[in-house]
Motif scaffolding. Structure first.
Motif, PDB file in Angstrom:
ATOM      1  N   ASP A  76       0.842  -1.191   0.000  1.00  0.00           N
ATOM      2  CA  ASP A  76       0.000   0.000   0.000  1.00  0.00           C
ATOM      3  C   ASP A  76       0.880   1.245   0.000  1.00  0.00           C
ATOM      4  O   ASP A  76       2.114   1.149  -0.119  1.00  0.00           O
ATOM      5  N   GLU A  77       0.265   2.420   0.141  1.00  0.00           N
ATOM      6  CA  GLU A  77       1.018   3.674   0.065  1.00  0.00           C
ATOM      7  C   GLU A  77       2.003   3.848   1.221  1.00  0.00           C
ATOM      8  O   GLU A  77       2.924   4.672   1.145  1.00  0.00           O
ATOM      9  N   PHE A  78       1.834   3.058   2.276  1.00  0.00           N
ATOM     10  CA  PHE A  78       2.752   3.121   3.419  1.00  0.00           C
ATOM     11  C   PHE A  78       3.791   1.994   3.369  1.00  0.00           C
ATOM     12  O   PHE A  78       4.472   1.722   4.336  1.00  0.00           O
ATOM     13  N   HIS A  79       3.865   1.343   2.225  1.00  0.00           N
ATOM     14  CA  HIS A  79       4.783   0.232   1.971  1.00  0.00           C
ATOM     15  C   HIS A  79       4.502  -0.946   2.905  1.00  0.00           C
ATOM     16  O   HIS A  79       5.401  -1.666   3.317  1.00  0.00           O
ATOM     17  N   LYS A  80       3.239  -1.137   3.207  1.00  0.00           N
ATOM     18  CA  LYS A  80       2.823  -2.298   3.976  1.00  0.00           C
ATOM     19  C   LYS A  80       2.314  -3.364   2.999  1.00  0.00           C
ATOM     20  O   LYS A  80       1.480  -3.074   2.142  1.00  0.00           O
ATOM     21  N   PRO A  81       2.823  -4.598   3.089  1.00  0.00           N
ATOM     22  CA  PRO A  81       2.359  -5.651   2.177  1.00  0.00           C
ATOM     23  C   PRO A  81       0.896  -5.991   2.436  1.00  0.00           C
ATOM     24  O   PRO A  81       0.510  -6.285   3.573  1.00  0.00           O
ATOM     25  N   ILE A  82       0.086  -5.943   1.391  1.00  0.00           N
ATOM     26  CA  ILE A  82      -1.340  -6.183   1.559  1.00  0.00           C
ATOM     27  C   ILE A  82      -1.878  -7.286   0.652  1.00  0.00           C
ATOM     28  O   ILE A  82      -2.994  -7.767   0.842  1.00  0.00           O
ATOM     29  N   ASP A  83      -1.087  -7.716  -0.330  1.00  0.00           N
ATOM     30  CA  ASP A  83      -1.601  -8.689  -1.297  1.00  0.00           C
ATOM     31  C   ASP A  83      -0.436  -9.194  -2.141  1.00  0.00           C
ATOM     32  O   ASP A  83       0.712  -8.785  -1.946  1.00  0.00           O
ATOM     33  N   TYR A  84      -0.730 -10.064  -3.101  1.00  0.00           N
ATOM     34  CA  TYR A  84       0.289 -10.491  -4.058  1.00  0.00           C
ATOM     35  C   TYR A  84      -0.361 -10.715  -5.422  1.00  0.00           C
ATOM     36  O   TYR A  84      -1.487 -11.198  -5.530  1.00  0.00           O
TER      37      TYR A  84
ATOM     38  N   LEU B  41       4.270 -15.180   5.321  1.00  0.00           N
ATOM     39  CA  LEU B  41       5.324 -16.107   4.896  1.00  0.00           C
ATOM     40  C   LEU B  41       5.827 -15.740   3.499  1.00  0.00           C
ATOM     41  O   LEU B  41       7.044 -15.742   3.240  1.00  0.00           O
ATOM     42  N   TYR B  42       4.905 -15.412   2.589  1.00  0.00           N
ATOM     43  CA  TYR B  42       5.289 -15.040   1.225  1.00  0.00           C
ATOM     44  C   TYR B  42       6.164 -13.787   1.226  1.00  0.00           C
ATOM     45  O   TYR B  42       7.143 -13.690   0.470  1.00  0.00           O
ATOM     46  N   VAL B  43       5.816 -12.820   2.063  1.00  0.00           N
ATOM     47  CA  VAL B  43       6.599 -11.586   2.164  1.00  0.00           C
ATOM     48  C   VAL B  43       8.003 -11.908   2.676  1.00  0.00           C
ATOM     49  O   VAL B  43       9.000 -11.367   2.176  1.00  0.00           O
ATOM     50  N   GLU B  44       8.077 -12.804   3.643  1.00  0.00           N
ATOM     51  CA  GLU B  44       9.382 -13.198   4.190  1.00  0.00           C
ATOM     52  C   GLU B  44      10.248 -13.849   3.113  1.00  0.00           C
ATOM     53  O   GLU B  44      11.438 -13.551   2.987  1.00  0.00           O
TER      54      GLU B  44
END
Length: 252
Positions: free
Chosen positions: A104-112, A151-154
């Motif tokens: 998102d705009e805050f660089h938080k992972p929200i999806d793939y 897990l995917y983000v990691e």
């Protein structure tokens, strides 16, 4: 022959004689580390002394020709490898899916996002390629497992190799190997293990049912292994002997 003919092998000298050559100059053409042939100039009417300009010109021409042929062979090999990879990609029984993490705009992972899938992915998941590519997991499945997302983000950000069993939104179990080809992207290679998981769960349930029946038999029952070592006893056996289960186990 020219005075340089003394540098030729007897076989090459005989070849030149058979061709009625007076003078010749040859350069070996090495391509991809192998001798592929020779480039040369010959005269048939009169002898010729090859000067430095002749030698340098032919040497340069040989090098240019070698480079051109090498590039052609490289392209041919590259095309061959690409066809082989494409055949493997299209026909392998293992599912393949390439994802990119969405922030998102805050660089938080929200999806793939789905970048590429193979036919086995479609067969195993029931999802169509055209319905996935360029879309996010939330758009395709309407929901997302937050634990799996973490897990995917990691994997995508720390370049980890992960193996796991997981259940999907389509009520199937998969074994998956996850790795990252580059930052913020990850690839999953997976296959269906639903039958194995269901069989294991059924065995555990059967063992639980048998244990329940054993514990509630109206007669005292004690089980031993083939060496006579105590394994277990049911509640009625403990009642008959008038000891607690804990005490009996310690005594054994």
């Amino acid at each position: 022959m020219s005075e340089n003919s003394k540098q030729l092998s007897p076989h090459m000298k005989q070849v030149f004689r058979n061709l009625h050559l007076k003078s010749a100059i040859l350069f070996p053409m090495h391509i991809l580390g192998k001798l592929r042939g020779y480039v040369g100039m010959e005269t048939v009417r009169q002898y010729r002394y090859w000067n430095e300009d002749d030698i340098e010109w032919l040497k340069s021409f040989t090098n240019i020709l070698s480079i051109g042929v090498s590039q052609r062979l490289f392209r041919k090999q590259a095309n061959h490898n690409e066809r082989k990879f494409s055949e493997l990609f299209q026909n392998m029984p293992v599912g393949y899916v390439h994802h990119r993490i969405v922030y998102d705009e805050f660089h938080k992972p929200i999806d793939y996002e789905f970048l590429e899938v193979n036919p086995a992915f479609e067969k195993l998941t029931g999802l169509k390629k055209e319905d996935c590519i360029g879309k996010t997991a939330r758009q395709v499945t309407r929901q997302i497992d937050e634990n799996l997302l973490s897990l995917y983000v990691e994997v995508a950000t720390q370049e980890k190799l992960v193996q796991l069993d997981y259940t999907s939104t389509i009520k199937k179990w998969f074994y998956s190997v996850l790795y990252s080809p580059q930052k913020d992207e990850f690839i999953s290679l997976f296959y269906d293990i639903t039958d194995r998981i269901e069989t294991t769960q059924q065995i555990k349930q059967n063992e639980k049912n048998l244990r329940t029946i054993f514990d509630n038999l109206p007669v005292g029952t004690i089980s031993f292994d083939q060496d006579g070592k105590y394994l277990s006893a049911n509640e009625e056996a403990f009642r008959i002997f008038g000891i607690s289960k804990k005490t009996y186990v310690v005594m054994i």
